[in-house]
Design a protein around this motif. Structure first.
Motif: not given
Length: 360
Positions: A91, A268, A271
């Motif tokens: 994450e 994730n 991102n």
């Protein structure tokens, strides 16, 4: 934590292996010398017992959903009999582990993970398994032999009716091998020298090991330890988890953009996509020493003015090149092939040059 032993531990000791703790297991690091074993694999054929690696099964109608949710590559593209290199992003933008997925058939996947991360990866798969894919941890059930080198295929072909020439790179088949049914024969490896990885139930491990050595005796087949495995993979620029990639390194920084597919959502991914668009600040590069010296893990990397620009993650003396080589993270402006960098070796700045991978 108690050090585990691999199924053929006693056999390796009889062969004169130096056994050392590695990734929670007692493992053969060398039988003769690292250089001799390295050259055996580059020029002939050698066998690594890497039975410490972990194996999971992911099955059922939700198997692919789970794999797609937690891995960076696109497993929906796999066909039966194909393998895929991928990673588990965390994450925070780092990597839980790198792994290989084998598609056995629809809704049936065989996953191979690093030995040091078996429990960590199992917990990761379990944490995200919200739809009820069937998970099985088979890590204690298998022996894995990596038979590597330009003569590997010829040796192994003597032990199976399966046409090994028909198995393309990163593909596999399941069939009879050395008189044993249901053996996975996979055209993968960690050496760049060609060869196959053989997955067999541990009860048949010793029989298969001995059959391979009998088939290869005319080719001067030898057992190979982890020392040569490390120098072989480093010449190719293959990452080692815990050194070159870990919980703090993003797949994009590590040069693993090719296994990071933004055609789907995964842990994730938003991102990481942003990171790709904005560009990374550091990159993993391969380098060769120009001046004499051997780079080692955690040595500082500097520019010509002596400013620290990164650090070595893996380094060794290359048996093929006769010079020091390494992998390391550097500030992006120093990551182009041809860039001059300096390795701080015990207080001395020793010149090196960034090279395109592989290094040989």
């Amino acid at each position: 934590m108690e050090t585990k032993i691999i199924p053929l531990n006693d056999l390796h000791e009889k062969l004169g292996a130096k056994m050392v703790p590695f990734a929670g297991y007692l493992m053969p690091v060398r039988y003769s010398s690292d250089i001799e074993e390295h050259m055996t694999v580059r020029n002939g054929v050698g066998v690594f017992d890497v039975s410490h690696m972990g194996e999971f099964k992911v099955e059922g109608p939700h198997a692919l959903d789970l794999i797609q949710r937690i891995t960076s590559n696109d497993a929906s593209k796999l066909v039966e009999g194909q393998a895929q290199y991928t990673c588990l992003p965390n994450e925070q933008g780092g990597i839980v582990d790198d792994l290989i997925i084998y598609k056995i058939k629809e809704n049936d996947y065989f996953i191979v993970v690093n030995a040091s991360n078996i429990e960590k990866d199992w917990n990761w798969f379990s944490k995200y398994n919200i739809n009820g894919a069937v998970l099985k941890n088979l890590s204690d059930d298998y022996c894995l032999f990596a038979v590597q080198g330009p003569k590997a295929k010829g040796v192994l072909q003597k032990l199976t009716a399966t046409d090994l020439s028909a198995i393309k790179y990163y593909h596999f088949t399941i069939g009879e091998f050395a008189g044993i049914a249901n053996v996975i024969m996979s055209n993968t490896g960690y050496t760049g020298a060609g060869g196959f990885e053989i997955y067999v139930h541990k009860k048949d491990g010793e029989k298969v090991w001995k059959a391979i050595f009998e088939a290869g005796k005319d080719e001067n087949i030898k057992p190979i330890g982890l020392g040569a495995r490390d120098t072989l993979r480093l010449e190719m620029g293959f990452c080692l988890y815990g050194n070159d990639i870990d919980d703090t390194t993003s797949p994009l920084e590590a040069g693993l953009g090719w296994i990071t597919k933004f055609t789907k959502d995964f842990t994730n991914s938003a991102n990481l996509k942003k990171q790709k668009e904005e560009g990374v600040k550091k990159k993993l590069v391969g380098f060769k020493m120009i001046d004499k010296g051997i780079p080692r893990h955690d040595y500082a990397l500097k520019d010509a003015a002596g400013n620290i620009i990164g650090k070595v993650t893996s380094g060794t003396q290359s048996p093929m090149l006769g010079m020091g080589i390494g992998l390391g993270y550097v500030s992006t402006e120093f990551s182009s092939p041809g860039s001059e960098i300096y390795v701080d070796i015990r207080g001395r700045s020793v010149k090196a040059q960034v090279n395109k991978l592989p290094l040989i």
